[in-house]
Each structure stands twice: as structure tokens, then as C-alpha cells.
Design a protein around this motif. Structure first.
Motif, PDB file in Angstrom:
ATOM      1  N   THR A  44       0.859  -1.181   0.000  1.00 35.49           N
ATOM      2  CA  THR A  44       0.000   0.000   0.000  1.00 35.49           C
ATOM      3  C   THR A  44       0.897   1.233   0.000  1.00 35.49           C
ATOM      4  N   ASN A  45       0.283   2.397  -0.104  1.00 35.46           N
ATOM      5  CA  ASN A  45       1.033   3.656  -0.019  1.00 35.46           C
ATOM      6  C   ASN A  45       1.074   4.150   1.415  1.00 35.46           C
ATOM      7  N   GLN A  46       1.477   3.258   2.304  1.00 35.49           N
ATOM      8  CA  GLN A  46       1.619   3.604   3.701  1.00 35.49           C
ATOM      9  C   GLN A  46       3.009   3.214   4.187  1.00 35.49           C
ATOM     10  N   GLN A  47       3.317   3.652   5.379  1.00 34.13           N
ATOM     11  CA  GLN A  47       4.587   3.353   6.003  1.00 34.13           C
ATOM     12  C   GLN A  47       4.838   1.841   5.994  1.00 34.13           C
ATOM     13  N   PRO A  48       6.035   1.394   5.619  1.00 30.53           N
ATOM     14  CA  PRO A  48       6.307  -0.049   5.610  1.00 30.53           C
ATOM     15  C   PRO A  48       6.188  -0.665   6.996  1.00 30.53           C
ATOM     16  N   SER A  49       5.759  -1.911   7.015  1.00 27.04           N
ATOM     17  CA  SER A  49       5.654  -2.677   8.248  1.00 27.04           C
ATOM     18  C   SER A  49       6.836  -3.629   8.359  1.00 27.04           C
ATOM     19  N   GLY A  50       7.174  -3.977   9.585  1.00 24.44           N
ATOM     20  CA  GLY A  50       8.296  -4.884   9.798  1.00 24.44           C
ATOM     21  C   GLY A  50       8.274  -5.427  11.206  1.00 24.44           C
ATOM     22  N   SER A  51       9.449  -5.803  11.680  1.00 28.37           N
ATOM     23  CA  SER A  51       9.555  -6.463  12.981  1.00 28.37           C
ATOM     24  C   SER A  51       9.285  -5.473  14.109  1.00 28.37           C
ATOM     25  N   VAL A  52       8.194  -5.675  14.796  1.00 27.50           N
ATOM     26  CA  VAL A  52       7.950  -5.047  16.088  1.00 27.50           C
ATOM     27  C   VAL A  52       7.549  -6.188  17.022  1.00 27.50           C
ATOM     28  N   ARG A  53       8.083  -6.220  18.172  1.00 29.69           N
ATOM     29  CA  ARG A  53       8.019  -7.303  19.155  1.00 29.69           C
ATOM     30  C   ARG A  53       6.963  -8.378  18.859  1.00 29.69           C
ATOM     31  N   ALA A  54       7.460  -9.561  18.479  1.00 30.82           N
ATOM     32  CA  ALA A  54       6.618 -10.697  18.078  1.00 30.82           C
ATOM     33  C   ALA A  54       5.733 -10.327  16.897  1.00 30.82           C
ATOM     34  N   PRO A  55       6.346  -9.952  15.750  1.00 31.37           N
ATOM     35  CA  PRO A  55       5.564  -9.439  14.622  1.00 31.37           C
ATOM     36  C   PRO A  55       4.423 -10.356  14.213  1.00 31.37           C
ATOM     37  N   THR A  56       3.268  -9.789  14.053  1.00 30.06           N
ATOM     38  CA  THR A  56       1.962 -10.349  13.670  1.00 30.06           C
ATOM     39  C   THR A  56       1.288 -11.122  14.797  1.00 30.06           C
ATOM     40  N   ALA A  57       2.057 -11.614  15.767  1.00 23.30           N
ATOM     41  CA  ALA A  57       1.472 -12.525  16.754  1.00 23.30           C
ATOM     42  C   ALA A  57       0.450 -11.862  17.674  1.00 23.30           C
ATOM     43  N   PRO A  58       0.715 -10.688  18.268  1.00 21.04           N
ATOM     44  CA  PRO A  58      -0.286 -10.123  19.177  1.00 21.04           C
ATOM     45  C   PRO A  58      -1.627  -9.846  18.506  1.00 21.04           C
ATOM     46  N   GLN A  59      -1.588  -9.339  17.260  1.00 16.71           N
ATOM     47  CA  GLN A  59      -2.848  -9.032  16.587  1.00 16.71           C
ATOM     48  C   GLN A  59      -3.611 -10.304  16.231  1.00 16.71           C
ATOM     49  N   VAL A  60      -2.905 -11.282  15.636  1.00 17.33           N
ATOM     50  CA  VAL A  60      -3.594 -12.502  15.220  1.00 17.33           C
ATOM     51  C   VAL A  60      -4.061 -13.284  16.449  1.00 17.33           C
ATOM     52  N   CYS A  61      -3.247 -13.320  17.501  1.00 15.48           N
ATOM     53  CA  CYS A  61      -3.663 -13.989  18.731  1.00 15.48           C
ATOM     54  C   CYS A  61      -4.889 -13.301  19.333  1.00 15.48           C
ATOM     55  N   TRP A  62      -4.914 -11.973  19.282  1.00 19.99           N
ATOM     56  CA  TRP A  62      -6.072 -11.214  19.774  1.00 19.99           C
ATOM     57  C   TRP A  62      -7.345 -11.647  19.052  1.00 19.99           C
ATOM     58  N   GLY A  63      -7.271 -11.797  17.731  1.00 21.54           N
ATOM     59  CA  GLY A  63      -8.440 -12.228  16.982  1.00 21.54           C
ATOM     60  C   GLY A  63      -8.761 -13.692  17.202  1.00 21.54           C
ATOM     61  N   LEU A  64      -7.743 -14.556  17.134  1.00 18.47           N
ATOM     62  CA  LEU A  64      -7.979 -15.986  17.258  1.00 18.47           C
ATOM     63  C   LEU A  64      -8.517 -16.358  18.637  1.00 18.47           C
ATOM     64  N   GLU A  65      -7.957 -15.770  19.685  1.00 14.38           N
ATOM     65  CA  GLU A  65      -8.391 -16.151  21.027  1.00 14.38           C
ATOM     66  C   GLU A  65      -9.808 -15.667  21.320  1.00 14.38           C
ATOM     67  N   GLN A  66     -10.215 -14.550  20.740  1.00 18.27           N
ATOM     68  CA  GLN A  66     -11.632 -14.173  20.839  1.00 18.27           C
ATOM     69  C   GLN A  66     -12.498 -15.182  20.071  1.00 18.27           C
ATOM     70  N   HIS A  67     -12.013 -15.567  18.897  1.00 13.65           N
ATOM     71  CA  HIS A  67     -12.733 -16.560  18.104  1.00 13.65           C
ATOM     72  C   HIS A  67     -12.882 -17.873  18.882  1.00 13.65           C
ATOM     73  N   MET A  68     -11.827 -18.276  19.591  1.00 10.78           N
ATOM     74  CA  MET A  68     -11.910 -19.509  20.384  1.00 10.78           C
ATOM     75  C   MET A  68     -12.956 -19.377  21.488  1.00 10.78           C
ATOM     76  N   ASP A  69     -13.048 -18.209  22.108  1.00 13.54           N
ATOM     77  CA  ASP A  69     -14.101 -18.002  23.098  1.00 13.54           C
ATOM     78  C   ASP A  69     -15.483 -18.068  22.453  1.00 13.54           C
ATOM     79  N   GLU A  70     -15.586 -17.595  21.218  1.00 14.57           N
ATOM     80  CA  GLU A  70     -16.864 -17.691  20.513  1.00 14.57           C
ATOM     81  C   GLU A  70     -17.214 -19.157  20.224  1.00 14.57           C
TER      82      GLU A  70
END
Length: 758
Positions: A354-380
Motif C-alpha cells: 500500500t502507499n503507507q509506512q512499511p511494516s516490519g519487525s515489532v516485538r513478536a511481529p503479527t502474533a499479538p494481533q492474530v492472537c487477539w483475533g484468534l483467542e476471541q474466536h476460540m471463546d466464541e
């Protein structure tokens, strides 16, 4: 092994501690040298435009300006990680607002700033792509029109604005979903966010003939060295990168960042040049933010709580360039599976330009966001089955002998133990007021196996020097190394000094990233210590006329066991400093699996020495304002054997606090053109001490075969992985509705409290 018996728990004053707490330590921004000039950049300020003309005449004519550099002055070299898609300065097209068009060096910072402003750039605006989902549409304008011509890793699957497409395939997910007793579908979305290390980025470059020394606030000096050599087309041997004290990074200071541009300015100016970022530049110009992600999950289960199928579709915002973040899509796919036993899996991820700031390694890249979604899904899923969320996890989490999503077979693993310990610490089943609740989330993270090396020199006075390529960004991992060596050699940690963070002094090292410093460099240090130990025992056996097997190293001496009087000091054995040890340790093998059906295999398809985490969060929610207060987080981790309990607890505490910020307040706000609306600490809300919850930490210590020193695994990144998910599940219990966008700001929580998904 209990934490209390570990040698690294010895009370030991960190060699870098005193200078940091007294303020006398020098960071890169504190460095100055005779004749030094100051650097500033001219940024694009357009998210997407064709560069028609760059006129530097007025800038060059300004008194006090000593150099102006554009891409026309440099080799035509593209760089990047898995895809080579960027030049040091913009050429022909700018692709995000913080892209560098030109650099200036001047005698003062004020002159440099004025010179940068005087550079005239004529643009032709191009269509702006800010929606990373819409970027995949067939008629979407291309961020990189020439993407097909870029050099790339042969396993990267690219098409149009999709930089990388990845899948995980196991069994037949469609057929299993059709037969499942219950099928639950969920959609979640996370905003991009920032690493926000408090130390600003700084670089100082100085040439001596054809060789350049660069002092930089980088987490990865060897990667920076190689990037400078590549982009300036000079031998790597001519580039030395030194890291003074490093004031944090959280992954945001990984990759090649501005070292080459400052080196180019210093070469043109024929004098040292220093760059120090402003806080706004820290937000706008860097290429290492946390990516935005859209997550869709579909899980099929049996009535008794067995997971039979998982489909997931992840779309990630890579931003304008690949950088070192080409692995983000593959990593996110693994986290969409999570540490669960699932018979059939189909996960696909799209890593989009996209035409936005590049993304990269920030502490445990992708894991906190995906875990946030998946663990809510597991509760569902648990809610649909009528099973308590903790009980569902008891029935479905991996254990020894379980098969992962890529058919990796797991050895002894402690995720179920972390679950039980976390719910015990938080008091999961106790009664709470109606505006309070406890949520639970589970996550995982791989250990990063890589080569490393170390040297140990003993001096004639019995002291020693440890030389390591490892980096110290505040975690204390490097500072713990004297304790490892001291135990092996029967000496005191204070006997050793450290030489580190200098590419001219030590072996190559991966850098302070991937939770790998102790995991990899620790093995190298112990191997080097064993080399020294062998030399000392050989010399002492000759000196004492004793068998090696009868000798021991204690209190700075080698002595005959049971005969304290028969000994020789290590100082005497070291003599004129002729004892030197070296070691690298063996890099653990990557676990095997079956990834034959997977697309875009670039690594991390299996998790080496996986770290497992359960966190439980007790929160209080004000329905009238949407304000959430996290009262306590209980964090139970399996990171193998803990070598330094105080340091490990500190990593968890810091990670949890970062996780609370990610959960509730930290998010980059953008306008329709992709420009940041909150590039400063006034509106980008970090968690402060007054916001931090009570944090209780415990460890499930299971020695891990063939991993880090003494059966240890990494520690640094996992503490942030499940925090937001645990908080989200607690919020949902109070509201009876879910907040489906991260961060869960008061506005979004308030909307959810009124029955509106937000």
C-alpha cells in the motif's frame, strides 16, 4: 531445574547498569566529533507521486551546507529482504509520505533543516492505495508498476499488489467443516501501530580513506553493515558498524535504517556527519511499524469440544516496501492456527503493498494481533458449544506427541501447564462484580536458531574479556554472559569485561531480534568457556602433576579435588595472556514437518523450540464511558529452563505493559491519503506507570533438548503475544458483545456496550 539453582541468578551488577542509571552513558545521539556536520532529510510528503524534477540548487547555495545527495549521486541498487524493491533515496516514484527524496549535511542543525526545505521537488500525483484489502482487486492501481522485474526469493509468490501469498494446508478443511457439529465464523481487524522506543534513531558516519565507521542505534549492526556495503557498492570489510548504548528498539530498529544515507552524506561532505531524528520523524519516516491485519476465522468442532477444522484468511498491510518484513504473512498464518490440535487446516495470508509506512519487525511481529483475533474466536467457539473457554482449551491445546498444522510432532511442551497456572494465579472461578471479568488467552512463538560466535581472552592478572557479536537493547541478555563464563571457569562475573556491538571485533550475529540472544550467543559463550576450561585444566595438570579428571575450577584457582592446598591460580596459568577460547555452539536443527501442500514456504513453517504462553487478565469496564482498566494480568510461560529469573520476569513485565497499550490505546491513525494523524506522543497514547496493572509471573520450566543453553528457550517476544486477547475476552464477558477492532479504545468499547460491533 528450578530457577533458584541457576548460575545466572547470582547477584551481579550489570556492566552497563551504573552508566545508564547515573546518566553518564553515551548513546549515539550523544556522540560528537571534530568538524562534524548535521544531516536532515527531505521527505516525499506525498503518499504516491511520480517525481518529475528535483532541484537542489538553492539548498547547495545556502551558506553552511557541505553536501546534498540524491539517488542520482549513488549506484543504482535496489535493496530489501525477500524482495529487492527500494533505493536509498526515491527515484522516479515516491510511495509513502515518509520516503526520503534527498539528504543534506550542514554545519548546524538549523541550516540543515532550512536546506532540506529549500530542495524543490515537482510531483505528478498518482492514485493512492490505503485500503490493503482493496489493493488486491484486479483493477487496483499498482504501488509498484514494475514489481515483476524485482529480484526476489524464489519461494515468494507475488502478484500485483500482493507482495507475498502463503498457505498452510493440512488434510481437507472444507470436507471437515461440512461434517462438523458446530461451525463458527469471526472477523477481526487491527490498526497499525508503532514500536516507539524512547531513544530516537541516530547515526554518525566518518570515513577514513575508503573505509567508513558508522555509529548507529541499530539492533542489527551486521545487517546494517551488509546493507551499507550493498547499496554503496563497497566491500563489507570496509564498513564498520558500532552500537553505543542502545536505548531500546522492540524490533523497530531492525534492518538497514539510514546508515547508508548518512554514510553517503559523510563521503560527499568529506567530514563526519550525524543524524538524529525528531519524534515526528520517529513516527513518519521509519520502515518498521506493526502491520494492520484483517482476520477471518472459521472453525469446525464436535459437540464434545474437539477441533476438526480451521479455515482462516489473513490480509496484511505491508506498506510501501518489503524491507526485512517479507516473512510477516507466513508468520501470521502460523499464529492463525495457534497452539491447538486441529485435524484439518487451510490458512491463507496475503501480504499487500500500500502507499503507507512499511511494516516490519515489532516485538513478536503479527502474533499479538492474530492472537487477539484468534483467542476471541476460540471463546466464541466455546460459547457456541456451551463449554467454558478454559475447558475448551484444556481439551484442544497441543501436548507432547501432538501434530501441528504443518505436521510437526512436538516434544515435551508445557502449554497446558501454563493454562492451569495462569487461571490459578488469577483466581479464574471466583465471583466478581458485574463490571469486572477475567479473560484468558493462549499463544506461542518460535525460538530463532541461528549461528553465532564468541571469544574469551584471559589476562595475566586473572581477569578476562568476553568478545561477542550479540547486541544489548536493554534486555540484559548480553549482560548475563559473564555469569555463564564465571560458572564454567570458577571465577566471579566481575572478573570479566565485555566487548560487544562492534562488527570489527566479533563474529557475525543475527542481532537483538527474534528473542535469540541468549538462545544462540549463549551457546557460543558456553562453547568458548569450555575451550578456555580445557586449556586451563591441561596447563594445571602439568603444573600440579595431576590427572585432569582430579581437577576442579573454584574461586579463581584450579585445584585437586579434596586437596585445597594443591592448587594454582588462573592468573598464573594465564601468564602473559596466552589463553584464548573460541566457540560457536551447534545450531539446533529445524523441526521437520510436511509442508508439501503449502505455498510460499520461506521459513517458520515449523516452530523450533516453541515458547508457550497463557495469560489471564482481570479487567473493569465502565459501560458509560467505554474506559477499561486492567487490574491484574497473570502470566505463565514455558520458555524452557530460566537462566536468570529476575531478568526473565522483567521481560514479561515489560511485554505485558506493551500488550496493554496495544490492546487499549496504541494505534496509528491515518487520513484517506495515508498520512499519519498522530505522529507524536501527545495523541499516540502509550501506557504509563499509572496505567500498568498488577502483573504476576510464573514459569513452567521444562528443559528443552537441543535448544538454548541448559535447555533454555527465548523470552523477549512472547510476553506481548496473548495480552490483548486476554483483555478482549474479559471485556466481552462484561459487555456481552465483542470489540472487533484493535486497539479497543473507549469509543469502540462504548459502541460494543450498546450492541454495535466496533
Amino acid at each position: 531445574m528450578s530457577a533458584g539453582t541457576s548460575p545466572a541468578t547470582t547477584t551481579f551488577i550489570r556492566p552497563d547498569g551504573r552508566e545508564k542509571v547515573t546518566g553518564v552513558g553515551r548513546y549515539t545521539a550523544d556522540l560528537a566529533t571534530t568538524g562534524m556536520a548535521h544531516a536532515r532529510f527531505r521527505y516525499a510528503d506525498h503518499p504516491h507521486a511520480r517525481v518529475l524534477r528535483i532541484d537542489t540548487t538553492r539548498a547547495r547555495a545556502l551558506p553552511g551546507v557541505v553536501a546534498v545527495v540524491t539517488q542520482e549521486d549513488l549506484p543504482e541498487v535496489r535493496f530489501g529482504g525477500l524482495v529487492q524493491d527500494r533505493t536509498l533515496f526515491a527515484k522516479d516514484v515516491v510511495r509513502f509520505e515518509g520516503e526520503i527524496v534527498a539528504g543534506v549535511a550542514a554545519l548546524t542543525e538549523a541550516i540543515a533543516a532550512e536546506a532540506a526545505r529549500l530542495i524543490e521537488v515537482e510531483y505528478e500525483p498518482l492514485p493512492v492505495i490505503t485500503d490493503f484489502v482493496a489493493a488486491m482487486e484486479p483493477d487496483a492501481p499498482l504501488v509498484h508498476a514494475a514489481w515483476a522485474s524485482y529480484e526476489r526469493d524464489e519461494n515468494m509468490v507475488s502478484n500485483g499488489n500482493t507482495l507475498g501469498y502463503h498457505t498452510i494446508v493440512k488434510g481437507d478443511a472444507d470436507a471437515a467443516l461440512a461434517q462438523a457439529d458446530v461451525v463458527v465464523r469471526s472477523r477481526y481487524e487491527s490498526d497499525p501501530s508503532q514500536g516507539v522506543p524512547i531513544e530516537p534513531r541516530a547515526v554518525l558516519a566518518e570515513w577514513r580513506g575508503d573505509e567508513v565507521t558508522i555509529w548507529s542505534s541499530t539492533q542489527v549492526p551486521y545487517a546494517a553493515r551488509d546493507g551499507v556495503a550493498q547499496t554503496l557498492q563497497i566491500p563489507a570489510a570496509n564498513v564498520r558498524v558500532v552500537v553505543p548504548l542502545l536505548g531500546g528498539g522492540f524490533g523497530a530498529k531492525c534492518d538497514l535504517h539510514f546508515e547508508a544515507q548518512v554514510a553517503a552524506l559523510a563521503r560527499a561532505a568529506r567530514r563526519p556527519v550525524r543524524l538524529v531524528f525528531s519524534r515526528e520523524e520517529e513516527f513518519r519516516a521509519i520502515a518498521q511499524r506493526r502491520e494492520g491485519i484483517v482476520m477471518e476465522f472459521e472453525t469446525g468442532a464436535t459437540r464434545d469440544g474437539r477441533l476438526v477444522a480451521r479455515r482462516a484468511r489473513l490480509i496484511l498491510d505491508k506498506g510501501a516496501y518489503c524491507g526485512e518484513g517479507g516473512f510477516l504473512g507466513q508468520m501470521a498464518a502460523m499464529h492463525a492456527c495457534g497452539p491447538y490440535q486441529i485435524d484439518n487446516v487451510f490458512v491463507e495470508s496475503f501480504l499487500n503493498y500500500t502507499n503507507q509506512q512499511p511494516s516490519g519487525s515489532v516485538r513478536a511481529p503479527t502474533a499479538p494481533q492474530v492472537c487477539w483475533g484468534l483467542e476471541q474466536h476460540m471463546d466464541e467457539v466455546a460459547g457456541e458449544l456451551g463449554i467454558d473457554p478454559v475447558e475448551l482449551r484444556r481439551r484442544t491445546l497441543i501436548e507432547k506427541g501432538a501434530e501441528g498444522p504443518t505436521r510437526q510432532i512436538f516434544d515435551e511442551i508445557g502449554v497446558k501447564q501454563t493454562l492451569e497456572r495462569a487461571v490459578e494465579m488469577i483466581g479464574y472461578e471466583r465471583d466478581l462484580p458485574e463490571d469486572e471479568a477475567i479473560g484468558v488467552a493462549v499463544g506461542w512463538w518460535p525460538s530463532s536458531a541461528a549461528a553465532s560466535g564468541a571469544y574469551i581472552h584471559l589476562n595475566g592478572d586473572g581477569s578476562g574479556t568476553i568478545v561477542t557479536g550479540a547486541q544489548e537493547n536493554g534486555s540484559g541478555a548480553v549482560m548475563a554472559m559473564p555469569t555463564f563464563v564465571a560458572e564454567e571457569l570458577g571465577m566471579d562475573p566481575e572478573n570479566f569485561t565485555l566487548l560487544y556491538q562492534d562488527t570489527a571485533a566479533a563474529n557475525w550475529d543475527m542481532g537483538s531480534c527474534g528473542s535469540q540472544t541468549t538462545f544462540n550467543s549463549g551457546r557460543a559463550i558456553l562453547a568458548a568457556a569450555a575451550d578456555v576450561r580445557d586449556q586451563l585444566l591441561d596447563a594445571a595438570a602439568s603444573e600440579l602433576e595431576a590427572d585432569r579428571g582430579d581437577l576442579e575450577l573454584v574461586e579463581g584457582h584450579v585445584r585437586v579435588k579434596g586437596s585445597p592446598g594443591q592448587s594454582v591460580s588462573i592468573a598464573d596459568l594465564a601468564g602473559a595472556g596466552t589463553i584464548h577460547g573460541k566457540g560457536s555452539g551447534e545450531v539446533p536443527d529445524t523441526p521437520t514437518g510436511d509442508t508439501g501442500g503449502c505455498v510460499g514456504r520461506i521459513g517458520n513453517e515449523t516452530f523450533a523450540a516453541p515458547q508457550l504462553i497463557t495469560q489471564a487478565a482481570h479487567v473493569k469496564v465502565d459501560r458509560e464511558t467505554g474506559v477499561v482498566r486492567v487490574l491484574k494480568v497473570a502470566a505463565a510461560h514455558d520458555s524452557g529452563v530460566i537462566l536468570n529469573r529476575m531478568g526473565a520476569d522483567g521481560q514479561v513485565t515489560g511485554g505485558v505493559v506493551m500488550g496493554v497499550g496495544l490492546a487499549l490505546s496504541e494505534g496509528t491513525q491515518l487520513d484517506d491519503d495515508g498520512r499519519q494523524l498522530n505522529p507524536h506522543l501527545l495523541d499516540y497514547k502509550l501506557i504509563t506507570c499509572s496505567d500498568a496493572p498488577e502483573i504476576e509471573v510464573d514459569w513452567v520450566q521444562i528443559p528443552t533438548e537441543g535448544a538454548g543453553p541448559r535447555g533454555s528457550k527465548g523470552v523477549g517476544e512472547p510476553p506481548q503475544v496473548p495480552t490483548a486477547g486476554a483483555i478482549a475476552n474479559a471485556i466481552a464477558k462484561v459487555l456481552g458483545n465483542r470489540v472487533r477492532r484493535l486497539p479497543m479504545t473507549p469509543e469502540r468499547v462504548w459502541a460494543a456496550s450498546r450492541g454495535v460491533d466496533a
